[in-house]
Scaffold this active site. Sequence first.
Site, PDB file in Angstrom:
ATOM      1  N   ARG A  59      38.230  31.558 -30.570  1.00 34.64           N
ATOM      2  CA  ARG A  59      38.487  32.674 -29.647  1.00 34.64           C
ATOM      3  C   ARG A  59      37.378  32.723 -28.591  1.00 34.64           C
ATOM      4  O   ARG A  59      37.582  33.175 -27.474  1.00 34.64           O
ATOM      5  CB  ARG A  59      38.583  34.014 -30.393  1.00 34.64           C
ATOM      6  CG  ARG A  59      38.598  35.216 -29.450  1.00 34.64           C
ATOM      7  CD  ARG A  59      39.262  36.471 -29.988  1.00 34.64           C
ATOM      8  NE  ARG A  59      38.975  36.771 -31.357  1.00 34.64           N
ATOM      9  CZ  ARG A  59      37.844  37.323 -31.803  1.00 34.64           C
ATOM     10  NH1 ARG A  59      36.882  37.650 -30.961  1.00 34.64           N
ATOM     11  NH2 ARG A  59      37.675  37.552 -33.088  1.00 34.64           N
ATOM     12  N   TYR A 112      48.128  40.047  -4.866  1.00 38.60           N
ATOM     13  CA  TYR A 112      49.216  39.624  -5.762  1.00 38.60           C
ATOM     14  C   TYR A 112      49.840  40.846  -6.453  1.00 38.60           C
ATOM     15  O   TYR A 112      49.132  41.787  -6.801  1.00 38.60           O
ATOM     16  CB  TYR A 112      48.622  38.647  -6.781  1.00 38.60           C
ATOM     17  CG  TYR A 112      49.594  38.159  -7.810  1.00 38.60           C
ATOM     18  CD1 TYR A 112      50.570  37.225  -7.481  1.00 38.60           C
ATOM     19  CD2 TYR A 112      49.554  38.639  -9.116  1.00 38.60           C
ATOM     20  CE1 TYR A 112      51.464  36.777  -8.432  1.00 38.60           C
ATOM     21  CE2 TYR A 112      50.443  38.190 -10.076  1.00 38.60           C
ATOM     22  CZ  TYR A 112      51.409  37.263  -9.724  1.00 38.60           C
ATOM     23  OH  TYR A 112      52.295  36.830 -10.663  1.00 38.60           O
ATOM     24  N   ASP A 184      40.355  35.867  -5.186  1.00 36.32           N
ATOM     25  CA  ASP A 184      41.416  35.100  -5.835  1.00 36.32           C
ATOM     26  C   ASP A 184      41.727  33.917  -4.915  1.00 36.32           C
ATOM     27  O   ASP A 184      42.232  34.095  -3.818  1.00 36.32           O
ATOM     28  CB  ASP A 184      42.638  36.006  -6.040  1.00 36.32           C
ATOM     29  CG  ASP A 184      43.795  35.308  -6.751  1.00 36.32           C
ATOM     30  OD1 ASP A 184      43.903  34.073  -6.642  1.00 36.32           O
ATOM     31  OD2 ASP A 184      44.593  36.007  -7.399  1.00 36.32           O
ATOM     32  N   LYS A 209      49.245  27.756 -11.237  1.00 37.85           N
ATOM     33  CA  LYS A 209      49.804  27.312  -9.969  1.00 37.85           C
ATOM     34  C   LYS A 209      49.293  25.903  -9.620  1.00 37.85           C
ATOM     35  O   LYS A 209      49.625  24.974 -10.317  1.00 37.85           O
ATOM     36  CB  LYS A 209      49.472  28.336  -8.877  1.00 37.85           C
ATOM     37  CG  LYS A 209      49.706  29.802  -9.306  1.00 37.85           C
ATOM     38  CD  LYS A 209      51.173  30.121  -9.567  1.00 37.85           C
ATOM     39  CE  LYS A 209      51.391  31.478 -10.248  1.00 37.85           C
ATOM     40  NZ  LYS A 209      50.762  32.609  -9.614  1.00 37.85           N
TER      41      LYS A 209
HETATM   42  C1  LIG Z   1      50.423  33.842 -10.090  1.00 35.83           C
HETATM   43  C2  LIG Z   1      49.265  34.530  -9.522  1.00 35.83           C
HETATM   44  C3  LIG Z   1      48.452  35.352 -10.324  1.00 35.83           C
HETATM   45  C4  LIG Z   1      48.766  35.625 -11.775  1.00 35.83           C
HETATM   46  O1  LIG Z   1      48.676  34.477 -12.542  1.00 35.83           O
HETATM   47  P1  LIG Z   1      49.434  34.277 -13.956  1.00 35.83           P
HETATM   48  O2  LIG Z   1      48.915  32.966 -14.425  1.00 35.83           O
HETATM   49  O3  LIG Z   1      50.901  34.283 -13.664  1.00 35.83           O
HETATM   50  O4  LIG Z   1      49.053  35.419 -14.819  1.00 35.83           O
HETATM   51  C5  LIG Z   1      47.368  35.936  -9.713  1.00 35.83           C
HETATM   52  N1  LIG Z   1      47.068  35.749  -8.425  1.00 35.83           N
HETATM   53  C6  LIG Z   1      47.840  34.984  -7.631  1.00 35.83           C
HETATM   54  C7  LIG Z   1      47.467  34.825  -6.202  1.00 35.83           C
HETATM   55  C8  LIG Z   1      48.957  34.345  -8.145  1.00 35.83           C
HETATM   56  O5  LIG Z   1      49.712  33.594  -7.350  1.00 35.83           O
END
Ligand SMILES: *Cc1c(COP(=O)(O)O)cnc(C)c1O
Length: 393
Positions: A59, A112, A184, A209
């Site tokens: 963990r 997001y 982000d 992504k």
């Molecule tokens: C998809 C996404 C998230 C969230 O990510 P998950 O892996 O789906 O939890 C956060 N920020 C951005 C810009 C995203 O495209």
Amino acid sequence: MNFKKYKQGTASVWAGELKLFHEGSSTVPIVNTVTYAYKDLDEWYDVARGKKEGHIYSRNTNPTVAVLEEKIRHLEQAEAATSFSTGMAAISNTLFALLKPGDRVVSIKDSYGGTSKLFLEFLPKLNIEVELCETENHEQLEMEIRKGCDLVYLESPTNPTLKIIDLKRIASAAQKAGAVVVADNTFASPINQNPIALGVDLVIHSATKFLGGHSDTLCGLVCGKKELVQKIFDYREITGATLHPETAYNVIRGMKTLELRVLRQNENAMAVARFLDQHPKVSQVYYPGLESHTGHEIAKKQMRGFGGVLSFELEGGYENVKTLLHNMKFIHLAASLGSVSTLAGPPRTTSHVELSEKQRKQLGISESLVRYSVGIENSEDLIEDLNQALELI
Ligand SMILES: *Cc1c(COP(=O)(O)O)cnc(C)c1O
């Protein structure tokens, strides 16, 4: 080895993998274990107290996961990195680890969808004040930061209209106010943009992504200043939003081709954006690589490439979106982005489905908006497919 002197394609392949693994294995072993055995109690104690390197319980840390953390650390030129089961786990754990009741956050309206939900619902419940500024209004952001704040949360390019924030400018304002700056960097990927080099303290990725790149794995990563990453790691140890080693392996494998994929996606997105931009049935194209884009000049300054995501508005309403998307020959109509395969969908159904229609309207997300995340296919085929479907409108 110091990866600073190596280019990103090399670091994507080799960072975290310089020591020989078990039996000389040439791929990163998936260490599927919960616990780690010790023959010597004193050694076990030293590792448990953090005086000696090693692992105690998965963990907290795991050797496969550690390789992935090392890769993102090098690619973002960060002091430290940690990982999560999803991007949203990375974002929520970061915010909850660093903020306390009475604190004030300054961010943007276009973050997001899930992050927006944290700002609009979850943080206010804890008596944390959140001020969301018009995304491209740098003066408003600076003014709100000057009023006093503890954390500035940024995203550039944004979802789904690819707005651009001058990260260096806002990070500098935040530093003066003594606030932690978080960015982000999911949409850009580290191949196109490195926020830490622009003054940001912490970088977050939904590795689901571009980093994973194949739409088969959920993962979140955070990297940046060592003492901040340590706080977030300490919090995650207890909340338990840990990344599984098998998942970490998928992301490691995806990251080996990160530069190849992203360079191709940059090219594909540019070609598709230029095609759509001159099409009479398309009223607006949002892509920071287009000279007409409001953030183009800033993007040119802070990005090496403009990324693989674009969005566009069709003439007419949602009916035309349906006609277009229902007639695409091979791409997937699906949420998510950054995959080797092209994915498209209306933000009202995908990224911003968690928001009410009223909230979407406030964010300027129209009913005729389509988000289009290019894959690594041949751009001629992508354009031909869009062309034949647009003719049916
Ligand atoms: C998809 C996404 C998230 C969230 O990510 P998950 O892996 O789906 O939890 C956060 N920020 C951005 C810009 C995203 O495209």
